[in-house]
Write a protein that holds these residues in place. Sequence first.
Motif, PDB file in Angstrom:
ATOM      1  N   UNK A   1       0.866  -1.177   0.000  1.00 22.40           N
ATOM      2  CA  UNK A   1       0.000   0.000   0.000  1.00 22.40           C
ATOM      3  C   UNK A   1       0.905   1.230   0.000  1.00 22.40           C
ATOM      4  N   UNK A   2       0.541   2.206  -0.781  1.00 19.32           N
ATOM      5  CA  UNK A   2       1.300   3.444  -0.839  1.00 19.32           C
ATOM      6  C   UNK A   2       0.767   4.416   0.200  1.00 19.32           C
ATOM      7  N   UNK A   3       1.669   5.063   0.932  1.00 19.79           N
ATOM      8  CA  UNK A   3       1.292   6.035   1.939  1.00 19.79           C
ATOM      9  C   UNK A   3       2.228   7.220   1.817  1.00 19.79           C
ATOM     10  N   UNK A   4       1.675   8.397   1.912  1.00 20.18           N
ATOM     11  CA  UNK A   4       2.503   9.589   1.915  1.00 20.18           C
ATOM     12  C   UNK A   4       2.951   9.856   3.342  1.00 20.18           C
ATOM     13  N   UNK A   5       4.266   9.982   3.533  1.00 18.35           N
ATOM     14  CA  UNK A   5       4.794  10.273   4.858  1.00 18.35           C
ATOM     15  C   UNK A   5       4.586  11.746   5.163  1.00 18.35           C
ATOM     16  N   UNK A   6       4.052  12.033   6.319  1.00 16.67           N
ATOM     17  CA  UNK A   6       3.834  13.409   6.745  1.00 16.67           C
ATOM     18  C   UNK A   6       4.687  13.660   7.984  1.00 16.67           C
ATOM     19  N   UNK A   7       5.820  14.339   7.811  1.00 12.84           N
ATOM     20  CA  UNK A   7       6.701  14.540   8.965  1.00 12.84           C
ATOM     21  C   UNK A   7       6.070  15.455  10.008  1.00 12.84           C
ATOM     22  N   UNK A   8       6.448  15.228  11.286  1.00  8.94           N
ATOM     23  CA  UNK A   8       5.969  16.077  12.367  1.00  8.94           C
ATOM     24  C   UNK A   8       6.646  17.441  12.316  1.00  8.94           C
ATOM     25  N   UNK A   9       7.871  17.473  11.790  1.00  6.69           N
ATOM     26  CA  UNK A   9       8.631  18.716  11.728  1.00  6.69           C
ATOM     27  C   UNK A   9       8.647  19.242  10.294  1.00  6.69           C
ATOM     28  N   UNK A  10       8.777  20.553  10.114  1.00  5.30           N
ATOM     29  CA  UNK A  10       8.819  21.093   8.759  1.00  5.30           C
ATOM     30  C   UNK A  10      10.058  20.588   8.023  1.00  5.30           C
ATOM     31  N   UNK A  11       9.978  20.487   6.687  1.00  5.13           N
ATOM     32  CA  UNK A  11      11.111  19.978   5.927  1.00  5.13           C
ATOM     33  C   UNK A  11      12.315  20.914   6.018  1.00  5.13           C
ATOM     34  N   UNK A  12      13.477  20.321   5.866  1.00  2.00           N
ATOM     35  CA  UNK A  12      14.728  21.074   5.892  1.00  2.00           C
ATOM     36  C   UNK A  12      14.871  21.781   4.553  1.00  2.00           C
TER      37      UNK A  12
ATOM     38  N   UNK B   1      10.007  -2.502   2.313  1.00  2.00           N
ATOM     39  CA  UNK B   1      10.486  -3.885   2.391  1.00  2.00           C
ATOM     40  C   UNK B   1      10.538  -4.411   3.825  1.00  2.00           C
ATOM     41  N   UNK B   2      10.312  -3.557   4.807  1.00  4.75           N
ATOM     42  CA  UNK B   2      10.383  -3.974   6.209  1.00  4.75           C
ATOM     43  C   UNK B   2       9.042  -4.522   6.684  1.00  4.75           C
ATOM     44  N   UNK B   3       9.092  -5.381   7.688  1.00  3.36           N
ATOM     45  CA  UNK B   3       7.878  -5.889   8.314  1.00  3.36           C
ATOM     46  C   UNK B   3       7.302  -4.854   9.272  1.00  3.36           C
ATOM     47  N   UNK B   4       6.093  -5.074   9.697  1.00  3.72           N
ATOM     48  CA  UNK B   4       5.410  -4.123  10.587  1.00  3.72           C
ATOM     49  C   UNK B   4       6.153  -3.957  11.908  1.00  3.72           C
ATOM     50  N   UNK B   5       6.672  -5.047  12.476  1.00  2.00           N
ATOM     51  CA  UNK B   5       7.407  -4.953  13.738  1.00  2.00           C
ATOM     52  C   UNK B   5       8.658  -4.103  13.575  1.00  2.00           C
ATOM     53  N   UNK B   6       9.333  -4.278  12.448  1.00  2.00           N
ATOM     54  CA  UNK B   6      10.542  -3.487  12.192  1.00  2.00           C
ATOM     55  C   UNK B   6      10.193  -2.013  11.993  1.00  2.00           C
ATOM     56  N   UNK B   7       9.137  -1.748  11.240  1.00  6.23           N
ATOM     57  CA  UNK B   7       8.724  -0.353  11.046  1.00  6.23           C
ATOM     58  C   UNK B   7       8.346   0.279  12.377  1.00  6.23           C
ATOM     59  N   UNK B   8       7.664  -0.479  13.243  1.00  2.00           N
ATOM     60  CA  UNK B   8       7.220   0.062  14.533  1.00  2.00           C
ATOM     61  C   UNK B   8       8.407   0.525  15.367  1.00  2.00           C
ATOM     62  N   UNK B   9       9.438  -0.293  15.475  1.00  3.03           N
ATOM     63  CA  UNK B   9      10.574   0.076  16.316  1.00  3.03           C
ATOM     64  C   UNK B   9      11.334   1.261  15.714  1.00  3.03           C
TER      65      UNK B   9
ATOM     66  N   UNK C   1      18.336  -4.106   8.217  1.00  2.00           N
ATOM     67  CA  UNK C   1      17.440  -4.505   7.122  1.00  2.00           C
ATOM     68  C   UNK C   1      17.110  -3.315   6.216  1.00  2.00           C
ATOM     69  N   UNK C   2      16.873  -2.159   6.819  1.00  2.00           N
ATOM     70  CA  UNK C   2      16.570  -0.965   6.035  1.00  2.00           C
ATOM     71  C   UNK C   2      17.757  -0.590   5.169  1.00  2.00           C
ATOM     72  N   UNK C   3      18.948  -0.601   5.742  1.00  2.00           N
ATOM     73  CA  UNK C   3      20.157  -0.290   4.958  1.00  2.00           C
ATOM     74  C   UNK C   3      20.346  -1.289   3.821  1.00  2.00           C
ATOM     75  N   UNK C   4      20.128  -2.575   4.107  1.00  2.00           N
ATOM     76  CA  UNK C   4      20.256  -3.602   3.069  1.00  2.00           C
ATOM     77  C   UNK C   4      19.231  -3.397   1.960  1.00  2.00           C
ATOM     78  N   UNK C   5      18.018  -3.064   2.346  1.00  2.00           N
ATOM     79  CA  UNK C   5      16.962  -2.839   1.355  1.00  2.00           C
ATOM     80  C   UNK C   5      17.294  -1.645   0.469  1.00  2.00           C
ATOM     81  N   UNK C   6      17.815  -0.593   1.070  1.00  2.00           N
ATOM     82  CA  UNK C   6      18.188   0.594   0.290  1.00  2.00           C
ATOM     83  C   UNK C   6      19.361   0.262  -0.630  1.00  2.00           C
TER      84      UNK C   6
END
Length: 185
Positions: free
Chosen positions: A91-102, A122-130, A165-170
Amino acid sequence: MDQRELVERAGDGDHDAFAMLVGASVARLEAVARLIVRDEELARDAVQEAYIRAWRDLASLRDPERFDAWLHRLTVNACLDAIRRRKRRPIEVELSPLMPPITGDSSAHIADRDQLERGFRRLGADQRAVLVLHYYLGMSASAVAETLDIPVGTAQSRLHRALTELRSAIAADERQPAEPRTVVA
């Protein structure tokens, strides 16, 4: 009126006090939920479920000072429950940061954000949560552990594994050749 007093009043059944607590946290929790479940409607449902659980169980909260951590735990658990109930699909989701963009080179910022989003998919839900709790909300490893109700060492290892995992996926995404584009003249 401070948060402790609002929590105590809400625990005694004061709907207005609970509404003030909800109003103060709803945007932050919805952002967290969107990052974890990757679906805007499912995220809203998870946050709503967390608030229902909070209202129902607020009287059992022993330490009103821990309300925010407790609410984060309820939200993360509601997100994970929602994902378990629903079959996994991208599912595609637009990320909305809490802080204004740099400010700076916007094309580089967009490219970095796109790269991070592809790796995050590419990460699982548990990985995204942490990762969301630690990097997006700025929680310490001990706060993440408390929120997820796990030992600190487990939170640290999950955080390390998720980041690896995130670094490997990237990196894997960077190694894939770009799709050829056709130019119509």
